[in-house]
Design a protein around this motif. Structure first.
Motif, PDB file in Angstrom:
ATOM      1  N   GLY A 193     -29.676  -3.745  29.693  1.00  0.00           N
ATOM      2  CA  GLY A 193     -28.472  -3.071  29.208  1.00  0.00           C
ATOM      3  C   GLY A 193     -28.703  -1.604  28.953  1.00  0.00           C
ATOM      4  O   GLY A 193     -29.466  -0.944  29.672  1.00  0.00           O
ATOM      5  N   VAL A 194     -28.073  -1.090  27.892  1.00  0.00           N
ATOM      6  CA  VAL A 194     -28.156   0.318  27.553  1.00  0.00           C
ATOM      7  C   VAL A 194     -29.580   0.664  27.116  1.00  0.00           C
ATOM      8  O   VAL A 194     -30.178  -0.035  26.304  1.00  0.00           O
ATOM      9  CB  VAL A 194     -27.163   0.653  26.420  1.00  0.00           C
ATOM     10  N   VAL A 195     -30.120   1.748  27.656  1.00  0.00           N
ATOM     11  CA  VAL A 195     -31.462   2.207  27.288  1.00  0.00           C
ATOM     12  C   VAL A 195     -31.297   3.346  26.294  1.00  0.00           C
ATOM     13  O   VAL A 195     -31.021   4.482  26.662  1.00  0.00           O
ATOM     14  CB  VAL A 195     -32.254   2.684  28.518  1.00  0.00           C
ATOM     15  N   TYR A 196     -31.445   3.028  24.993  1.00  0.00           N
ATOM     16  CA  TYR A 196     -31.214   4.062  23.994  1.00  0.00           C
ATOM     17  C   TYR A 196     -32.441   4.326  23.121  1.00  0.00           C
ATOM     18  O   TYR A 196     -32.382   5.133  22.199  1.00  0.00           O
ATOM     19  CB  TYR A 196     -30.013   3.701  23.109  1.00  0.00           C
ATOM     20  N   LEU A 253     -20.999   3.778  10.320  1.00  0.00           N
ATOM     21  CA  LEU A 253     -22.359   3.878   9.802  1.00  0.00           C
ATOM     22  C   LEU A 253     -23.082   5.116  10.318  1.00  0.00           C
ATOM     23  O   LEU A 253     -24.304   5.227  10.210  1.00  0.00           O
ATOM     24  CB  LEU A 253     -23.154   2.624  10.159  1.00  0.00           C
ATOM     25  N   GLY A 254     -22.322   6.041  10.877  1.00  0.00           N
ATOM     26  CA  GLY A 254     -22.899   7.235  11.468  1.00  0.00           C
ATOM     27  C   GLY A 254     -23.133   7.051  12.955  1.00  0.00           C
ATOM     28  O   GLY A 254     -23.073   5.935  13.485  1.00  0.00           O
ATOM     29  N   ILE A 255     -23.361   8.154  13.633  1.00  0.00           N
ATOM     30  CA  ILE A 255     -23.705   8.124  15.062  1.00  0.00           C
ATOM     31  C   ILE A 255     -25.187   8.471  15.132  1.00  0.00           C
ATOM     32  O   ILE A 255     -25.594   9.625  15.010  1.00  0.00           O
ATOM     33  CB  ILE A 255     -22.850   9.126  15.856  1.00  0.00           C
ATOM     34  N   ARG A 256     -26.012   7.426  15.289  1.00  0.00           N
ATOM     35  CA  ARG A 256     -27.453   7.574  15.120  1.00  0.00           C
ATOM     36  C   ARG A 256     -28.221   6.867  16.230  1.00  0.00           C
ATOM     37  O   ARG A 256     -27.796   5.824  16.732  1.00  0.00           O
ATOM     38  CB  ARG A 256     -27.879   6.983  13.773  1.00  0.00           C
ATOM     39  N   GLU A 257     -29.377   7.435  16.555  1.00  0.00           N
ATOM     40  CA  GLU A 257     -30.227   6.819  17.567  1.00  0.00           C
ATOM     41  C   GLU A 257     -30.660   5.417  17.157  1.00  0.00           C
ATOM     42  O   GLU A 257     -30.781   4.534  18.008  1.00  0.00           O
ATOM     43  CB  GLU A 257     -31.470   7.698  17.811  1.00  0.00           C
ATOM     44  N   SER A 258     -30.896   5.205  15.875  1.00  0.00           N
ATOM     45  CA  SER A 258     -31.344   3.886  15.420  1.00  0.00           C
ATOM     46  C   SER A 258     -30.277   2.817  15.610  1.00  0.00           C
ATOM     47  O   SER A 258     -30.596   1.625  15.706  1.00  0.00           O
ATOM     48  CB  SER A 258     -31.746   3.942  13.938  1.00  0.00           C
ATOM     49  N   LEU A 259     -29.020   3.214  15.685  1.00  0.00           N
ATOM     50  CA  LEU A 259     -27.931   2.270  15.922  1.00  0.00           C
ATOM     51  C   LEU A 259     -27.617   2.111  17.409  1.00  0.00           C
ATOM     52  O   LEU A 259     -26.992   1.138  17.816  1.00  0.00           O
ATOM     53  CB  LEU A 259     -26.660   2.725  15.196  1.00  0.00           C
ATOM     54  N   ASN A 302     -25.492   3.833  19.015  1.00  0.00           N
ATOM     55  CA  ASN A 302     -24.149   4.296  19.376  1.00  0.00           C
ATOM     56  C   ASN A 302     -24.143   5.749  19.820  1.00  0.00           C
ATOM     57  O   ASN A 302     -23.128   6.240  20.336  1.00  0.00           O
ATOM     58  CB  ASN A 302     -23.152   4.067  18.243  1.00  0.00           C
ATOM     59  N   HIS A 303     -25.278   6.447  19.657  1.00  0.00           N
ATOM     60  CA  HIS A 303     -25.367   7.807  20.192  1.00  0.00           C
ATOM     61  C   HIS A 303     -25.241   7.808  21.718  1.00  0.00           C
ATOM     62  O   HIS A 303     -24.876   8.817  22.323  1.00  0.00           O
ATOM     63  CB  HIS A 303     -26.696   8.448  19.786  1.00  0.00           C
ATOM     64  N   HIS A 304     -25.545   6.664  22.331  1.00  0.00           N
ATOM     65  CA  HIS A 304     -25.409   6.563  23.789  1.00  0.00           C
ATOM     66  C   HIS A 304     -23.964   6.803  24.220  1.00  0.00           C
ATOM     67  O   HIS A 304     -23.717   7.227  25.360  1.00  0.00           O
ATOM     68  CB  HIS A 304     -25.871   5.172  24.242  1.00  0.00           C
ATOM     69  N   PHE A 305     -23.017   6.542  23.325  1.00  0.00           N
ATOM     70  CA  PHE A 305     -21.604   6.629  23.679  1.00  0.00           C
ATOM     71  C   PHE A 305     -20.983   7.983  23.324  1.00  0.00           C
ATOM     72  O   PHE A 305     -19.760   8.127  23.377  1.00  0.00           O
ATOM     73  CB  PHE A 305     -20.833   5.496  22.993  1.00  0.00           C
ATOM     74  N   ARG A 357     -20.377   7.703  35.181  1.00  0.00           N
ATOM     75  CA  ARG A 357     -21.822   7.912  35.168  1.00  0.00           C
ATOM     76  C   ARG A 357     -22.585   6.748  34.550  1.00  0.00           C
ATOM     77  O   ARG A 357     -23.803   6.673  34.656  1.00  0.00           O
ATOM     78  CB  ARG A 357     -22.175   9.202  34.414  1.00  0.00           C
ATOM     79  N   GLN A 358     -21.884   5.827  33.918  1.00  0.00           N
ATOM     80  CA  GLN A 358     -22.550   4.704  33.247  1.00  0.00           C
ATOM     81  C   GLN A 358     -22.655   3.452  34.118  1.00  0.00           C
ATOM     82  O   GLN A 358     -23.088   2.408  33.641  1.00  0.00           O
ATOM     83  CB  GLN A 358     -21.822   4.351  31.944  1.00  0.00           C
TER      84      GLN A 358
END
Length: 456
Positions: A132-135, A314-320, A322-325, A352-353
């Motif tokens: 799936g998504v590589v974040y 919960l924020g837009i964070r790499e640990s979540l 959701n920064h991928h979006f 592009r996704q």
């Protein structure tokens, strides 16, 4: 005289979780080599490629229920250790091998396969990739997958990033091949249904796609659950569904220490709130609004043009993840959703996704099929597998990765590795099940308590 019938391609898939089995098996079906449309039609009439499935024994080995939910069938399917799998690959003959594993597992198998195939005149085309998504862990995961003949990228964006990493360390980047997620599909969204559900029509349906490890804290997971329940109370005319990946005690690709099933027991949700399991595609068939933190289900939903929200609460964070979006146009909060906001996806970002909502999805795997066919026809056969990591380039890292799978630095089984010449007996099977149950109990019950005590 009728044309001769081509041999059905024989493909092996090694997976270590339910999600990776789904990705690997569906990918195998989509990349099966075929020399022509006419031959492909004849192959389809015969039932497609021959698929042998191998499930790597470990904490996330799928249960029968999980395998049934995935809905992917194989001509054979069995559970193996790494050493048992390498024995099977030494003795078997395949056209393609798909390694659908965590990065360390891929690296170990590449070295083990290089050893068992070193004296063979021919070998399968080895394929790997991401489910799936590589974040996170982009460089780490990619370099652990280097050495496969094809490293599949699920989108144009991923393909560019993958090549940049390989070229940046001086590794061969020619293996990177752009495809798409293999489980996209289903009927396009036709618009909202009558919220009143009159004349037999179903109600407007909101689905929250849960993830086993995102977010990982009780506070954050309880917050999301409360907001979902509040949305159900606010809109009694809607059906609000919590889509779950696994039942308590089952493991998926990621460990789930705080299952939503247990958290919801402390609440009193309304009648229009329900928990659902099953195939994500079937759930999307009745979805009018898909909500998630960062699940790959968002890409499945966007592919079908279902209104899709990636939560920013919960924020837009790499640990979540959701920064991928960022740039997708899909980021929004529960407050905005409750107020009636519906995000509109950015078409350029979607393109592009690898979501291919424009109808080009059917051709997304053509390049991979072509490359595999070319490798299988390569004069003199395929060269030996040559991963980037070797005892010379990573002497302090590689041996530990191989040892986890009972392999030495040269890829050969270590002394005392699990027997590879016979199936486990009844006693061994009982002990194995008990050990796996104890491990899951420790992860889900004991480990969280110890962590909480450490925070006091």
């Amino acid at each position: 005289m009728p044309a001769s019938t081509p041999k059905r391609p024989r493909i092996a898939v090694l997976a270590d979780s339910d999600t990776r089995w789904k990705w690997g098996a569906l990918t195998a079906d989509r990349i099966a080599p075929g020399p022509s449309m006419e031959a492909a039609a004849r192959e389809a009439a015969q039932g497609g490629p021959l698929l042998d499935g191998f499930l790597l024994r470990g904490r996330a080995t799928p249960t029968p229920r999980q395998l049934q939910e995935v809905g992917v069938r194989a001509d054979s399917l069995r559970e193996v250790t790494a050493v048992e799998f390498l024995r099977a690959m030494a003795e078997g003959t395949y056209d393609v091998l798909v390694l659908s594993l965590v990065g360390g597992g891929v690296q170990a198998m590449l070295h083990g396969l290089a050893r068992v195939w070193e004296h063979r005149a021919s070998r399968p085309v080895v394929v790997t990739g991401y489910v799936g998504v590589v974040y996170e862990k982009l460089a780490d995961g990619l370099l652990l997958r280097h050495g496969a003949d094809l490293v599949l990228a699920n989108s144009r964006q991923d393909a560019d990033r993958f090549r940049a990493v390989y070229e940046g360390v001086g590794a061969d980047a020619s293996s990177v091949t752009e495809v798409a997620l293999p489980f996209l599909g289903g009927a396009p969204y036709e618009g909202e249904h009558d919220p009143s559900a009159k004349q037999g029509r179903r109600p407007y349906t909101v689905v929250f796609a849960a993830q086993p490890s995102v977010p990982d804290s009780r506070k954050d997971r309880t917050y999301l659950l409360n907001r979902l329940v509040q949305h159900a109370r606010r809109h009694p005319e809607r059906e609000v569904l919590l889509k779950l990946r696994s039942k308590p005690g089952e493991h998926t690709t990621h460990i789930e220490e705080l299952p939503y099933q247990k958290l919801v027991q402390r609440l009193d949700p309304p009648a229009n709130f329900n928990l659902v399991y099953g195939n994500m595609g079937e759930v999307l068939d009745r979805t009018d609004l898909l909500v998630t933190v960062s699940s790959t289900a968002a890409l499945e939903s966007l592919h079908r043009r279902i209104p899709t929200v990636v939560l920013s609460d919960l924020g837009i964070r790499e640990s979540l993840g959701n920064h991928h979006f960022v740039g997708s146009g899909c980021l929004a909060s529960w407050d905005q959703l409750d107020a009636g906001h519906r995000p509109v996806p950015d078409e350029q970002w979607v393109s592009r996704q690898g979501v291919a909502a424009d109808g080009s999805y059917d051709a997304a795997f053509d390049a991979a099929r072509g490359r595999i066919a070319g490798l299988l026809d390569r004069p003199g056969g395929l060269p030996p597998l040559t991963p980037y990591y070797t005892p010379v380039t990573a002497p302090g890292y590689l041996p530990g990765i191989l040892a986890r799978h009972h392999l030495g630095p040269d890829g050969t089984p270590l002394p005392g590795a699990p027997a590879a010449d016979k199936d486990p007996g009844p006693v061994r099977q009982i002990v194995r099940r008990a050990a796996r149950g104890a491990y899951r109990h420790g992860v889900q019950r004991v480990a969280p308590v110890i962590r909480r005590m450490g925070e006091l």
